[in-house]
Design an enzyme around this catalytic site. Structure first.
Site, short mmCIF file in Angstrom:
data_model
loop_
_atom_site.label_atom_id
_atom_site.label_comp_id
_atom_site.label_asym_id
_atom_site.label_seq_id
_atom_site.Cartn_x
_atom_site.Cartn_y
_atom_site.Cartn_z
N ASP A 73 0.85 -1.19 0.00
CA ASP A 73 0.00 0.00 0.00
C ASP A 73 0.89 1.24 0.00
O ASP A 73 1.83 1.33 0.81
CB ASP A 73 -0.91 0.02 1.22
CG ASP A 73 -2.01 -1.04 1.16
OD1 ASP A 73 -2.09 -1.74 0.14
OD2 ASP A 73 -2.77 -1.16 2.14
N ASP A 114 -15.28 -3.18 -1.66
CA ASP A 114 -14.84 -3.01 -0.28
C ASP A 114 -16.06 -2.71 0.59
O ASP A 114 -16.80 -1.75 0.32
CB ASP A 114 -13.83 -1.86 -0.19
CG ASP A 114 -12.73 -1.99 -1.23
OD1 ASP A 114 -12.34 -3.13 -1.53
OD2 ASP A 114 -12.28 -0.96 -1.74
#
Length: 251
Positions: A8, A128
């Site tokens: 990330d 998500d």
């Protein structure tokens, strides 16, 4: 089941967020070094997310994403802020093997369908969720759309994968959402990649063994094609080698 070690990106560095909270950032240094360490451990894919782009739509880490793809000799998939055809082609035409569209999958599903037709198998959708509600734009905005509705809308697209993330489990090392993932497998014929909560090799073994009946009229059994692991790897809860071994089918 394939292991997808995660990187990330935030302000050019490798980080992890806790439950998607930009106020709870943990730094892990050079993303290129992290990518190379995953390759050295035997990884066959890398999953990259531009967190800043996911939040704002501005691809501030795109150069780093492309550098990661150039630095390793395995496929790389990347998401975060991919909201236009230009965003997708800037990655797919510069070394990335697959792009993941999250916000765009819900706000402009016709874009996903168009890109999937142009790049068969190289477009994935990131869904998500917190509970039953999907969130977009760096997980900061609820949509009122359910996972089931999103999967139904994109059922005809030629997707490489659907990446399903349980936001409340992400970065928490609390275990994956096995029940929710089993339900997801039964809702779609697309390949499903699990994300969020993996803390140990036993969690990966549980994911690798997860089964669900395919949507009617098929009578086949569905399984996950992959699992994304971030925090457990960068914090040393397990090695890449241990994770890969746990992803292998038992017996």
């Amino acid at each position: 089941m394939e292991l997808f070690p995660a990187i990330d990106l935030h302000d050019g560095g490798a980080v992890r967020l806790v439950q998607g909270d930009f106020g709870r950032v943990r730094g892990y240094g050079d993303p290129l070094a992290l990518a190379r360490s995953y390759v050295a451990g035997g990884a066959r894919w890398i999953h990259v997310v531009d967190l800043d782009a996911a939040r704002t739509g501005q691809p501030v880490n795109r150069d780093v994403v492309v550098q990661i793809a150039a630095a390793v000799d395995i496929p790389v998939q990347a998401g975060g802020g991919v909201r236009s055809a230009a965003d997708a082609t800037a990655l797919l035409d510069h070394g990335l093997d697959r792009v993941v569209l999250g916000t765009a999958a819900l706000e402009t599903p016709e874009l996903v369908e168009s890109l999937a037709s142009r790049y068969p198998g190289r477009v994935a959708v990131g869904l998500d969720h917190r509970g039953s509600d999907l969130a977009v734009r760096g997980w900061e905005h609820p949509t009122g759309t359910t996972l089931e509705a999103a999967l139904e809308r994109l059922a005809g697209a030629d997707l490489g994968a659907v990446v399903v993330t349980a936001i409340d489990r992400d970065g928490m090392l609390g275990g994956p959402d096995l029940q929710g993932l089993r339900a997801t497998l039964a809702l779609t014929t697309h390949p499903v990649v699990a994300s969020g909560g993996v803390r140990s090799p036993s969690d990966l073994s549980a994911l690798a063994g997860l089964e669900a009946p395919a949507p009617p009229p098929s009578a086949s059994i569905r399984r996950l094609v992959g699992a994304i692991v971030g925090t457990a790897l960068v914090e040393g809860a397990m090695t890449v080698e241990e994770a890969i071994a746990a992803c292998a089918p038992s017996g």
